[in-house]
Design an enzyme around this catalytic site. Structure first.
Site, PDB file in Angstrom:
ATOM      1  N   HIS A  25       2.687  10.780   5.303  1.00 28.00           N
ATOM      2  CA  HIS A  25       4.029  11.059   4.755  1.00 28.00           C
ATOM      3  C   HIS A  25       4.307  12.651   5.063  1.00 28.00           C
ATOM      4  CE1 HIS A  25       3.606   7.820   1.165  1.00 28.00           C
ATOM      5  NE2 HIS A  25       4.387   7.511   2.368  1.00 28.00           N
ATOM      6  N   GLU A  63      13.733  -0.782  -3.344  1.00 24.09           N
ATOM      7  CA  GLU A  63      12.512  -1.717  -3.160  1.00 24.09           C
ATOM      8  C   GLU A  63      12.990  -2.831  -3.669  1.00 24.09           C
ATOM      9  OE1 GLU A  63       9.136  -0.962  -2.617  1.00 24.09           O
ATOM     10  OE2 GLU A  63       9.242  -3.112  -3.144  1.00 24.09           O
ATOM     11  N   SER A 102       5.240   3.182  -4.634  1.00 24.09           N
ATOM     12  CA  SER A 102       4.805   3.962  -5.655  1.00 24.09           C
ATOM     13  C   SER A 102       5.857   4.973  -6.227  1.00 24.09           C
ATOM     14  CB  SER A 102       3.498   4.704  -5.161  1.00 24.09           C
ATOM     15  OG  SER A 102       3.900   5.489  -4.377  1.00 24.09           O
ATOM     16  N   THR A 137       0.956  -1.329   0.139  1.00 22.99           N
ATOM     17  CA  THR A 137       0.024  -0.131  -0.051  1.00 22.99           C
ATOM     18  C   THR A 137       0.878   1.273  -0.138  1.00 22.99           C
ATOM     19  OG1 THR A 137      -0.112  -0.078   2.391  1.00 22.99           O
ATOM     20  CG2 THR A 137      -2.058  -1.079   1.201  1.00 22.99           C
ATOM     21  N   ILE A 138       0.330   2.435  -0.635  1.00 26.48           N
ATOM     22  CA  ILE A 138       0.852   3.643  -0.370  1.00 26.48           C
ATOM     23  C   ILE A 138       0.378   4.070   0.738  1.00 26.48           C
ATOM     24  CG2 ILE A 138      -1.001   4.858  -2.159  1.00 26.48           C
ATOM     25  CD1 ILE A 138       1.065   6.913  -2.636  1.00 26.48           C
ATOM     26  N   SER A 139       1.137   4.877   1.613  1.00 28.34           N
ATOM     27  CA  SER A 139       0.838   5.181   3.000  1.00 28.34           C
ATOM     28  C   SER A 139      -0.262   6.345   2.819  1.00 28.34           C
ATOM     29  CB  SER A 139       2.088   5.773   4.108  1.00 28.34           C
ATOM     30  OG  SER A 139       2.753   4.676   4.040  1.00 28.34           O
TER      31      SER A 139
HETATM   32  N1  SAH Z   1       6.387   4.108   0.810  1.00 28.10           N
HETATM   33  C1  SAH Z   1       5.668   3.309  -0.458  1.00 28.10           C
HETATM   34  C2  SAH Z   1       5.292   1.927  -0.035  1.00 28.10           C
HETATM   35  C3  SAH Z   1       5.047   1.539   1.159  1.00 28.10           C
HETATM   36  S1  SAH Z   1       4.625  -0.014   1.451  1.00 28.10           S
HETATM   37  C4  SAH Z   1       4.476   4.217  -0.820  1.00 28.10           C
HETATM   38  O1  SAH Z   1       4.171   5.036  -0.134  1.00 28.10           O
HETATM   39  O2  SAH Z   1       4.155   4.224  -2.068  1.00 28.10           O
HETATM   40  C5  SAH Z   1       6.192  -0.717   1.889  1.00 28.10           C
HETATM   41  C6  SAH Z   1       7.108  -1.127   0.674  1.00 28.10           C
HETATM   42  O3  SAH Z   1       8.379  -1.483   1.209  1.00 28.10           O
HETATM   43  C7  SAH Z   1       6.612  -2.097  -0.448  1.00 28.10           C
HETATM   44  O4  SAH Z   1       6.707  -1.567  -1.719  1.00 28.10           O
HETATM   45  C8  SAH Z   1       7.339  -3.191  -0.266  1.00 28.10           C
HETATM   46  O5  SAH Z   1       7.589  -3.979  -1.324  1.00 28.10           O
HETATM   47  C9  SAH Z   1       8.717  -2.714   0.393  1.00 28.10           C
HETATM   48  N2  SAH Z   1       9.902  -3.658   0.871  1.00 28.10           N
HETATM   49  C10 SAH Z   1       9.226  -4.536   1.870  1.00 28.10           C
HETATM   50  N3  SAH Z   1      10.584  -4.999   2.282  1.00 28.10           N
HETATM   51  C11 SAH Z   1      11.552  -4.540   1.827  1.00 28.10           C
HETATM   52  C12 SAH Z   1      13.071  -4.724   2.183  1.00 28.10           C
HETATM   53  N4  SAH Z   1      13.522  -5.575   2.846  1.00 28.10           N
HETATM   54  N5  SAH Z   1      13.554  -3.960   1.242  1.00 28.10           N
HETATM   55  C13 SAH Z   1      13.043  -2.921   0.315  1.00 28.10           C
HETATM   56  N6  SAH Z   1      11.828  -2.746   0.246  1.00 28.10           N
HETATM   57  C14 SAH Z   1      10.955  -3.580   0.965  1.00 28.10           C
END
Ligand code: SAH
Length: 213
Positions: free
Chosen positions: A60, A107, A87, A53-55
């Site tokens: 943010h 990511e 995202s 999910t996007i937070s």
């Molecule tokens: N901040 C982003 C996504 C938040 S969700 C936004 O707001 O769009 C958390 C994200 O962390 C996901 O995309 C997931 O795939 C990633 N993630 C999970 N474990 C991870 C890791 N060990 N290293 C890098 N990314 C990771």
């Protein structure tokens, strides 16, 4: 009900969530609608695929406010890192918050690396943050960062991330049990081997996967 990006930002300001001018400017400069097609101007998290999910926008906004001392500054070779860039929206906010900074995203999920890159291109900026595929739990290389933001919860503080901070740098990370309440934690690196931590608020984030310290 917010129907434009400007309405969303105005709402967050009215509620006192945005208090710093640099946060307001950054959030106005980045249209959240470029990063999430469904309900982008509503203050709630949304699915971005791959079970992630996007937070919510207020999280943010808080994150930028909490990272203020490390983000809203000038100097040479300023670097920010967004772990779990998803995202790409928070990478864009970091870049808009400090036009001189170099911003990187890391990511784990290849499809989301592509999504983040594609979304950032839509901004039409000359220089956009770079997103690479990898894990925030593994060695991040030689680069050192002024600010690191982690968008997923860790069961314990990842040592590699503390190592990757410059002295004086700030790391914002949700810490605590997975699939339960965690604490958004602000880590301040004081010297090469000393840091302080401050619990800011209780939160609930998706877990970081592949956790190894
Ligand atoms: N901040 C982003 C996504 C938040 S969700 C936004 O707001 O769009 C958390 C994200 O962390 C996901 O995309 C997931 O795939 C990633 N993630 C999970 N474990 C991870 C890791 N060990 N290293 C890098 N990314 C990771």
């Amino acid at each position: 009900m917010a129907f434009t990006n400007a309405d969303l930002v105005a709402g967050l300001k009215r509620e006192g969530i945005i208090s710093s001018p640099f946060v307001e400017r950054a959030m106005l400069a980045v249209d959240r609608g470029l990063f999430i097609p469904q309900n982008p101007y509503v203050d709630s998290p949304q699915d971005i695929g791959s079970g992630q999910t996007i937070s919510a926008p207020h999280m943010h906004a808080y994150a930028l406010e909490l990272l203020k001392d490390a983000v809203d500054k000038s100097g040479l070779d300023i670097r920010f890192l967004d772990v779990g860039s998803g995202s790409g929206y928070f990478c864009a906010l970091l870049a808009a918050a400090n036009r001189e900074a170099t911003v990187e995203g890391i990511e784990l999920v290849p499809e989301l690396v592509e999504l983040g890159k594609k979304n950032l291109q839509k901004l039409g900026w000359e220089r956009v943050p770079e997103i690479r595929q990898g894990s925030g739990w593994q060695s991040l290389g030689v680069e050192r960062y002024d600010a690191i933001h982690v968008g997923a919860a860790a069961a314990s503080l990842p040592t590699e991330l503390v190592k990757a901070l410059k002295v004086g740098g700030l790391l914002l990370i949700p810490l605590g049990p997975q699939h339960d309440t965690q604490f958004l934690t602000l880590v301040h690196k004081k010297t090469d081997n000393e840091y302080t931590t401050r619990r800011v608020m209780a939160v609930r984030y998706v877990p970081l996967v592949d956790q190894k310290n």
